[in-house]
Design an enzyme around this catalytic site. Structure first.
Site, PDB file in Angstrom:
ATOM      1  N   SER A  67       0.807  -1.220   0.000  1.00  0.00           N
ATOM      2  CA  SER A  67       0.000   0.000   0.000  1.00  0.00           C
ATOM      3  C   SER A  67       0.844   1.276   0.000  1.00  0.00           C
ATOM      4  CB  SER A  67      -0.930  -0.066   1.216  1.00  0.00           C
ATOM      5  OG  SER A  67      -1.783   1.013   1.242  1.00  0.00           O
ATOM      6  N   ASP A 286      -1.522   1.522  -3.668  1.00  0.00           N
ATOM      7  CA  ASP A 286      -2.252   0.408  -4.300  1.00  0.00           C
ATOM      8  C   ASP A 286      -3.678   0.820  -4.674  1.00  0.00           C
ATOM      9  OD1 ASP A 286      -3.106   0.485  -1.667  1.00  0.00           O
ATOM     10  OD2 ASP A 286      -3.367  -1.680  -1.507  1.00  0.00           O
ATOM     11  N   ALA A 390     -11.182   8.523   7.686  1.00  0.00           N
ATOM     12  CA  ALA A 390     -10.725   9.870   7.327  1.00  0.00           C
ATOM     13  C   ALA A 390      -9.575   9.787   6.323  1.00  0.00           C
ATOM     14  CB  ALA A 390     -10.280  10.609   8.579  1.00  0.00           C
TER      15      ALA A 390
HETATM   16 MG    MG Z   1      -3.743   1.140   0.298  1.00  0.00          MG
END
Ligand code: MG
Ligand code: 16G
Length: 562
Positions: A67, A286, A390
């Site tokens: 990520s 990602d 958030a």
């Molecule tokens: Mg991610």
């Protein structure tokens, strides 16, 4: 278990040694670490994915990504047959597998688990695993490790889908198990055509004075930028300029991406004084997170952030508005048979102003602990459940039964009053259900939905940002001796242990107007996180600072606050 199967497992795992002196945990969203130590973990997750597929007799996914982490990290997670996250019941087994020290220990864990879970393991059943990876250089060799893990289970086959965003893989696993086409062209086709439907349904008076149809997107130098370059050519009525596509030599997540923009609140690389006032957005590495921002002046690098809470609020306003058009009969009375149960799900990190705003809209707001798996589960309990963190991860879930009702209602309306406002509202809601990724939060599909709604309402990003004003907030992290010493309850808003810490936090919070503060152990880093909110920035800073000191006093090394 057959002897041939036992020896295949032993032989395959003897080729991959687990890292020494490191305890890996499946964590909030899969295993994540420096890529150099992950080969054995990914190999074992390959086995785990095959077992999951055998157990569920369905297709599962395996995604290799870390990520928003730095480029030298990588990670691996499993996509369940529904398209959601791996069932939490299997997480402890994932941890045990990853940490088994010898091939024999691994084999005995598998043997025990297969018996306990009654997994058909006779070589007669087949298993299928869809594989995806992001653009990290380490992805290719880790993917090979996953394939070897999968092929060490008789009957299991891997289908390599190449480089994908995480949400694309989730979407494809879901589609595949529903017997629908599970390819990238099918994904692009579905989201671009439903976007087109929403644009076609924009009221004429708004369509005629449209002006602001360009959005500039920071692709985090990752897979999202690359995919958006393809998607943008399939759209009409929207111009997308992609920066940080990963093709220009920029480093993944380095001073770019949704996590950086949301946490640092400064312009990402490639953006600056020429972009003042323009609508900008940022994806993470990602492409499962999305935030928007504007550059307010050319004299500083500060941005005005439009975060996940604002995206949630925009979606909620639109869905609520369309529902109310749909459920009014000719006499403008609400028709109770068709009232959908609409709810929103947030975490304690949601800005208090957003929660007040959503409650004032008359919506039911529920809180869960941090992590998509928790929010997703709660949102699935509504007819229409909207969830967002958030940090920009979220989506809208429509229940199967409500969608069937909506389709039937749309058919009725198209016979009785084709082209009526009610029918248009039904069509818009059906299009949202197709555009938005029902498997998991998806930055690409959320981007298109935000853009469609802004066009529909004729709103600029500034107007959208004015829905409510965020309360000033501050986040800090504190390094402690053992972060597991902090346990929490009530969606992470109250610390249960160590004893006395919550009382100390409460006493500090009470000193500040509109003060709100909580602490929790991070699921992805070895730290305690502190979140504070108050009526002014100075007050939020001072509350966060005092509470960080409390954490340090109860659990720390002395003065190690960062
Ligand atoms: Mg991610
Ligand atoms: C992971 C989670 C994200 C969560 C974050 C919290 C998924 C797909 N991702 O990135 O939802 O907000 O962790 O990190 O679940 P923290 O525990 O370090 O604060």
């Amino acid at each position: 278990m057959k002897e041939e199967q036992r020896s295949l497992l032993l032989q395959s795992s003897s080729l991959f040694s687990p890292p020494q002196g490191v305890k890996l945990s499946y964590g909030t969203a899969g295993f994540r670490a420096d890529a150099s130590i992950l080969r054995s973990t990914v190999h074992r997750v390959g086995m785990l994915a095959a077992l999951r597929s055998l157990k569920t007799q369905s297709v599962v996914g395996l995604m290799i990504t870390a990520s928003h982490n730095k480029v030298t990290d990588n990670g691996v997670k499993i996509v369940d047959p529904s398209g959601g996250m791996l069932s939490q019941e299997w997480e402890p087994f994932a941890d045990q597998l990853a940490n088994a020290q010898t091939p024999e220990a691994l084999l005995s864990l598998i043997t025990e688990f297969v018996e306990k879970e009654r997994i058909p393991f006779d070589g007669l059943q087949s298993a299928e695993i869809l594989l995806g990876r992001d653009t990290r250089p380490s992805g290719e060799s880790l993917l090979e490790a996953a394939k070897q893990g999968i092929s060490s289970i008789f009957g299991a086959i891997a289908l390599d889908l190449g480089i994908l965003t995480t949400p694309q893989l989730h979407w494809m696993v879901r589609a595949r198990n529903k017997g629908k086409p599970a390819t990238e062209p099918a994904y692009f086709e579905q989201i671009s055509s439903s976007f087109r439907c929403l644009v076609d349904l924009i009221p004429n008076e708004i369509k005629s004075n449209k002006k602001d149809n360009t959005v500039v997107v920071d692709g985090a130098d990752g897979v999202g930028g690359e995919k958006l370059e393809v998607l943008k050519n399939m759209l009409t009525g929207l111009v997308i300029e992609v920066r940080n596509t990963g093709k220009g030599g920029g480093l993944l997540n380095d001073g770019v991406g949704a996590d950086y923009v949301q946490k640092e609140k400064v312009v990402p690389r490639g953006f600056g004084s020429n972009d003042v006032g323009i609508r900008c957005a940022s994806l993470d590495g990602d492409a499962d997170r999305l935030v928007y921002f504007t550059v307010p002046t050319n004299s500083s690098s500060k941005i005005d952030l439009v975060d996940g809470d604002k995206i949630l609020s925009l979606f909620a306003v639109f869905i609520k508005e369309q529902l109310s058009i749909l459920t009014k009969d000719g006499n403008e009375n609400p028709n109770n048979n068709s009232q959908a149960r609409l709810g929103v799900v947030q975490t304690a990190y949601a800005n208090g102003a957003s929660t007040d705003y959503l409650k004032n809209l008359g919506l039911e707001v529920i809180f869960t602990p941090t992590g998509v798996k928790h929010l997703h589960e709660k949102a699935a309990q509504f007819d229409i459940g909207i969830y967002f963190e958030a940090n920009g991860h979220g989506t809208i879930l429509f229940s199967e039964s409500w969608l069937s009702w909506l389709e039937a209602r749309n058919n009725e309306l198209s016979l009785a009053s084709a082209g009526s406002e009610q029918q248009k509202a039904a069509l818009r809601l059906l299009s949202v259900g197709k555009l938005i990724n029902q498997a998991v939060g998806d930055a690409l599909s959320c981007l298109l939905l935000v853009e469609a709604i802004l066009q529909h309402k004729g709103w600029s990003i500034q107007k959208w940002n004015e829905l409510y004003q965020d309360l000033p907030s501050r986040q800090l992290k504190v390094k402690v001796v053992d972060r597991t010493a902090v346990t929490t309850t009530n969606a992470e808003t109250i610390a249960v242990s160590p004893p006395g810490i919550q009382e100390a936090i409460d006493a500090e919070t009470a000193k500040h107007l509109k003060g709100r503060c909580f602490i929790r152990p991070s699921g992805t880093e070895d730290v305690i996180r502190v979140y504070a909110e108050a009526s002014t920035q100075e007050a939020a800073d001072s509350l966060a600072d005092s509470v960080a000191k409390i954490v340090d006093r109860f659990l720390g090394f002395g003065s190690s606050k960062q």
